[in-house]
Structure formats: C-alpha cells, structure tokens
Design a protein around this motif. Structure first.
Motif, short mmCIF file in Angstrom:
data_model
loop_
_atom_site.label_atom_id
_atom_site.label_comp_id
_atom_site.label_asym_id
_atom_site.label_seq_id
_atom_site.Cartn_x
_atom_site.Cartn_y
_atom_site.Cartn_z
N VAL A 79 3.12 1.94 -8.41
CA VAL A 79 2.95 0.91 -9.23
C VAL A 79 2.36 -0.15 -8.20
CG1 VAL A 79 3.39 -1.07 -10.86
CG2 VAL A 79 4.42 1.44 -10.98
N VAL A 80 1.14 -0.65 -8.62
CA VAL A 80 0.61 -1.85 -7.87
C VAL A 80 0.75 -3.02 -8.97
CG1 VAL A 80 -1.47 -3.00 -7.12
CG2 VAL A 80 -1.28 -0.51 -7.10
N ASP A 81 1.36 -4.03 -8.16
CA ASP A 81 1.66 -5.24 -8.93
C ASP A 81 0.69 -6.53 -8.37
OD1 ASP A 81 2.48 -7.86 -9.85
OD2 ASP A 81 4.46 -7.20 -10.19
N ASN A 82 -0.48 -6.66 -8.90
CA ASN A 82 -1.42 -7.68 -8.46
C ASN A 82 -0.97 -9.10 -8.41
OD1 ASN A 82 -3.87 -5.82 -7.97
ND2 ASN A 82 -3.60 -5.42 -10.14
N GLU A 83 0.16 -9.55 -9.47
CA GLU A 83 0.57 -10.96 -9.52
C GLU A 83 1.31 -11.15 -8.17
OE1 GLU A 83 0.52 -8.96 -12.37
OE2 GLU A 83 -1.35 -9.70 -13.00
N LYS A 84 2.29 -10.39 -8.11
CA LYS A 84 3.01 -10.60 -6.81
C LYS A 84 2.51 -9.99 -5.54
CE LYS A 84 7.42 -9.99 -9.53
NZ LYS A 84 8.68 -9.10 -9.63
N HIS A 85 1.33 -9.36 -5.59
CA HIS A 85 0.85 -8.67 -4.26
C HIS A 85 1.81 -7.74 -3.57
CE1 HIS A 85 -2.87 -11.41 -4.35
NE2 HIS A 85 -1.94 -12.15 -4.79
N ALA A 86 2.55 -6.75 -4.47
CA ALA A 86 3.41 -5.97 -4.01
C ALA A 86 3.03 -4.57 -4.52
CB ALA A 86 4.73 -6.30 -4.66
N GLY A 277 5.72 -7.57 4.04
CA GLY A 277 5.41 -8.92 3.61
C GLY A 277 3.99 -9.67 4.38
N ILE A 278 3.72 -9.07 5.62
CA ILE A 278 2.65 -9.59 6.45
C ILE A 278 1.18 -9.80 5.40
CG2 ILE A 278 1.19 -9.37 8.50
CD1 ILE A 278 3.75 -8.16 9.67
N TYR A 279 0.79 -11.03 5.26
CA TYR A 279 -0.45 -11.37 4.52
C TYR A 279 -1.52 -11.99 4.94
CZ TYR A 279 -2.48 -10.73 -0.21
OH TYR A 279 -3.35 -10.02 -1.17
N SER A 280 -0.97 -12.50 6.09
CA SER A 280 -2.01 -13.39 6.78
C SER A 280 -1.74 -13.31 8.39
CB SER A 280 -1.91 -14.65 6.33
OG SER A 280 -0.60 -15.24 6.67
N SER A 281 -2.67 -14.06 9.23
CA SER A 281 -2.42 -14.35 10.65
C SER A 281 -1.22 -15.16 10.78
CB SER A 281 -3.55 -14.94 11.12
OG SER A 281 -4.90 -13.98 11.07
N ARG A 282 -0.98 -16.24 9.93
CA ARG A 282 0.17 -16.79 9.98
C ARG A 282 1.56 -16.26 9.88
NH1 ARG A 282 1.68 -21.54 12.06
NH2 ARG A 282 -0.33 -22.38 11.42
N ASP A 283 1.39 -15.21 8.86
CA ASP A 283 2.80 -14.37 8.67
C ASP A 283 2.70 -13.56 9.97
OD1 ASP A 283 2.97 -14.92 6.11
OD2 ASP A 283 1.59 -13.44 5.25
N ALA A 284 1.97 -12.88 10.58
CA ALA A 284 1.99 -12.20 11.69
C ALA A 284 2.48 -12.92 12.85
CB ALA A 284 0.71 -11.52 11.98
N THR A 299 0.74 -2.33 2.73
CA THR A 299 0.51 -2.80 1.44
C THR A 299 -0.45 -3.78 1.34
OG1 THR A 299 3.26 -2.70 0.80
CG2 THR A 299 1.77 -4.11 -0.43
N VAL A 300 -0.68 -4.66 2.36
CA VAL A 300 -1.79 -5.59 2.21
C VAL A 300 -3.10 -5.23 2.16
CG1 VAL A 300 -1.79 -6.10 4.80
CG2 VAL A 300 -2.53 -7.80 3.42
N LEU A 301 -3.27 -3.82 2.63
CA LEU A 301 -4.59 -3.24 2.79
C LEU A 301 -4.86 -2.88 1.24
CD1 LEU A 301 -3.83 -0.76 5.77
CD2 LEU A 301 -5.06 -3.05 5.67
N THR A 302 -3.97 -2.91 0.25
CA THR A 302 -4.27 -2.65 -1.02
C THR A 302 -5.18 -3.70 -1.45
OG1 THR A 302 -2.35 -1.23 -1.13
CG2 THR A 302 -3.39 -2.20 -3.29
N PHE A 303 -4.72 -4.73 -1.07
CA PHE A 303 -5.28 -6.02 -1.80
C PHE A 303 -6.45 -6.55 -1.03
CE2 PHE A 303 -0.89 -5.77 -2.99
CZ PHE A 303 -0.93 -5.48 -4.27
N LYS A 304 -6.39 -6.31 0.41
CA LYS A 304 -7.42 -7.21 1.36
C LYS A 304 -8.27 -6.33 2.01
CE LYS A 304 -5.46 -11.52 2.34
NZ LYS A 304 -5.20 -12.48 3.71
N GLY A 305 -8.00 -4.74 2.14
CA GLY A 305 -8.66 -3.75 2.68
C GLY A 305 -8.53 -3.91 4.23
N PHE A 306 -9.16 -3.08 4.85
CA PHE A 306 -8.97 -2.77 6.30
C PHE A 306 -9.50 -3.86 6.91
CE2 PHE A 306 -8.10 1.63 5.15
CZ PHE A 306 -7.22 1.91 5.86
N GLY A 307 -10.48 -4.82 6.23
CA GLY A 307 -10.82 -6.03 7.27
C GLY A 307 -9.93 -6.82 7.62
N PHE A 308 -8.69 -6.82 6.84
CA PHE A 308 -7.41 -7.48 7.39
C PHE A 308 -7.11 -7.43 8.75
CE2 PHE A 308 -2.76 -8.23 7.52
CZ PHE A 308 -2.76 -9.45 7.32
N VAL A 309 -7.37 -6.39 9.38
CA VAL A 309 -7.01 -6.06 10.79
C VAL A 309 -7.96 -6.99 11.70
CG1 VAL A 309 -6.74 -4.66 12.67
CG2 VAL A 309 -6.43 -3.51 10.42
#
Length: 331
Positions: A79-86, A277-284, A299-309
C-alpha cells in the motif's frame, strides 16, 4: 577532508576519505563512490543491479534472498500512502531463490569493474515449523553460493512480515548464525539487520541480540520496517491480504535516528548502515551525524524517483562543508 575522520558520532576510523572527492571513501578495502545505498527489499532478485551505478548509488543491497523460491504472503500486500509519504508492505520474503540470484550476480560481475558498485546480499533461512537446523543449513548454502559475487552480507532475521523468523532472533540462535557467517565469508563485510523498538523492553531485547552478534560481525543495519496492524492503513486497502505490514518511509525516521544514536553510543566499534525515513539531504546528514557510516533508502524513490540520489550528491557536500567550518572554529 581528514577532519571528517574525527567527526564525533559519525564516520569510523576505517573509513578513509579521498581528498579530491568529499563523498568517496575506502571501507575495509572496498571502494565506495559515496555513502548512499539502495536498501535491500527493492531489488529482491538482483535484476537491476547492472543499472544502479548509473543512477549514482555508492552501493546496493539485494534480496532478501532465500534458498528456495518463495511466493511470499497473499496479495494484495503493498500500500502506498501519499499523505504520510509511507509504504506498507507485507511481502513476506518473496524470492526467486538463491540459484536464480547467483546467475544474475554472475552477469553483474562480468561488466567492467569501473561500472560496478559494492553489493550487500541480504539473506535468511526459513525455520519451517520451527526447524532451526533447516534455517541454518539454508543460511550456509546461500552464503557459500553467493560469496564469490558480493562485497558483503546482511543477515536479516527481523522481517516484520515473516512470522517464522521470530525464533531466529533468540540471542543464542542468532549467535550461531553469525558465527557461521564469519567462518564462511572471510574478508567480506558482515552485517545484521535489526527492527525499530517502541519501548525499553524492546530496546533491551535488541541490545541482547547485538551483544550476541558483536564479535562476529562488522556492523549493524538500523532499522528494518516497523510492524503495524493493517488497521493503520485499512481505509486505503480494505482487502489487504495480511493482518500486519511493515511501515517504511517518513514515519520511520524518528525510530531509525533513535536507534542509531543509542546503539552507536553503546557499540562505537560497529559500523552502522542507517535506513528508515530518509527523504532529504538534511535527513541523510542527520543520520551520518548521529552515527551512521552509510545511509540507504528505497521508499523515497516511490515519491521522488531516482533523481533523489543526485539531490543527495549535490546537497550533502554543502552541509558537510558547513559542518567542517563550524568544527574548525573550535580548534
């Protein structure tokens, strides 16, 4: 950037940074382009590892791999939860089996070395009907079969969606498994993956498990998905095929950071791969500063794609530079 080697709470002494690239380093003889990895669970059957280095990852986990092919839990199980980004998953160790994965890894190691990244194989035997000997035999077969094709192993008896594994988390049984791993995977990096904890009792259980493993491993992976009842997301998936699921994504971050900070303080000699729960550079950055040596995600790749790397590779050096500037003022 040698100052990073003395960064309190972060990179360990066996991590040597390249002066010309603030994100590349050597770890126990293996070369990493950066500390960002794909968490195991994404490429379960080693089918996309040939492409991962092109997205900029420094390393990747694969699996979790089982001895024999497994269907996993009943569907639907994701299940994808777009509100919680989970994400909520109850996959249950679906795997094509060790032989299939061996063939895929064999294809991978045949590409030029400069295009490859270090691979950590996640694995676990399955104690069907409580048969511990069966699980240990499967562990040995997986490690022996895949040892020539990877830089390290992650023993994963902490999946929240594979109920048979609970017996494998007994400290004595866990110690047997990692002692086998140490004996069979000489020269490879060896990790064990642990779950998050909700309270002091659960923390104490994990502490006993880490102590049982300590002398046989190089590091720990913190944390696995958090087990939740399907009532948490039932409105989004009324026909979900399993009573519980593993929660990953943004809601997992506080659990991961808490575990990293606590267990880094208790076991400063162990490497930590931080995940959850890593979702940003600040998180890392927070994960690294709290004690992680490497950070991984999927999980973040579901919402941001591989450009997150690429986002991490672009922004994290700026945060590190600012941190180093602050540190140098104290000298």
């Amino acid at each position: 950037m040698k100052i990073l080697n003395s960064w309190e709470g972060s990179f360990e002494k066996n991590l040597k940074f390249d002066e010309n690239n603030s994100l590349s380093f050597d770890l126990n003889g293996y070369r990493f382009r950066n500390p960002f990895g794909l968490d195991d669970g994404f490429d379960k059957n080693c089918e996309i590892i040939k492409h991962l280095s092109y997205f900029g990852f420094g390393y990747s986990g694969v699996g979790t791999i089982t001895d024999k092919p497994r269907e996993g839990n009943p569907k639907p199980r994701l299940v994808v939860d777009n509100e919680k980004h989970a994400l909520y998953n109850a996959l249950g160790f679906n795997s094509y089996g060790v032989e299939y994965c061996r063939d895929k890894l064999d294809e991978y190691i045949r590409i030029p070395k400069e295009y490859r990244i270090p691979i950590f194989v996640s694995y676990s035997g399955i104690p069907v009907n409580g048969n511990i000997d069966l699980a240990m035999d499967e562990n040995r077969k997986i490690v022996d079969t895949l040892n020539p094709y990877c830089e390290g192993f992650t023993y994963n008896p902490s999946s929240p969606n594979t109920y048979e594994l609970k017996i494998l988390r007994n400290p004595e049984i866990l110690q047997m498994a990692v002692q086998d791993l140490k004996d069979r995977a000489k020269g490879k990096l060896k990790f064990v993956k642990f779950p998050p904890y909700e309270n002091d009792n659960e923390k104490e259980e994990i502490l006993k498990q880490i102590k049982a493993c300590h002398d046989y491993i190089d590091g720990i992976v913190l944390v696995n998905a958090r087990k939740v009842d399907k009532k948490v997301f039932e409105k989004k998936a009324r026909d979900f095929g399993f009573p519980t699921a593993g929660e990953s994504g943004k809601p997992l971050k506080p659990y991961a950071l808490k575990a990293i900070k606590n267990f880094h303080d208790l076991f400063p000699d162990l490497l930590i791969r931080g995940v959850g729960g890593i979702y940003s550079s600040r998180d890392a950055y927070e994960f690294l500063k709290s004690g992680a040596t490497l950070v991984e995600f999927y999980t973040v790749l579901t919402f941001k794609g591989f450009g997150f790397v690429g986002e991490l590779k672009r922004d994290l050096p700026k945060l590190l530079k600012k941190m180093v500037s602050t540190l140098t003022k104290n000298f």
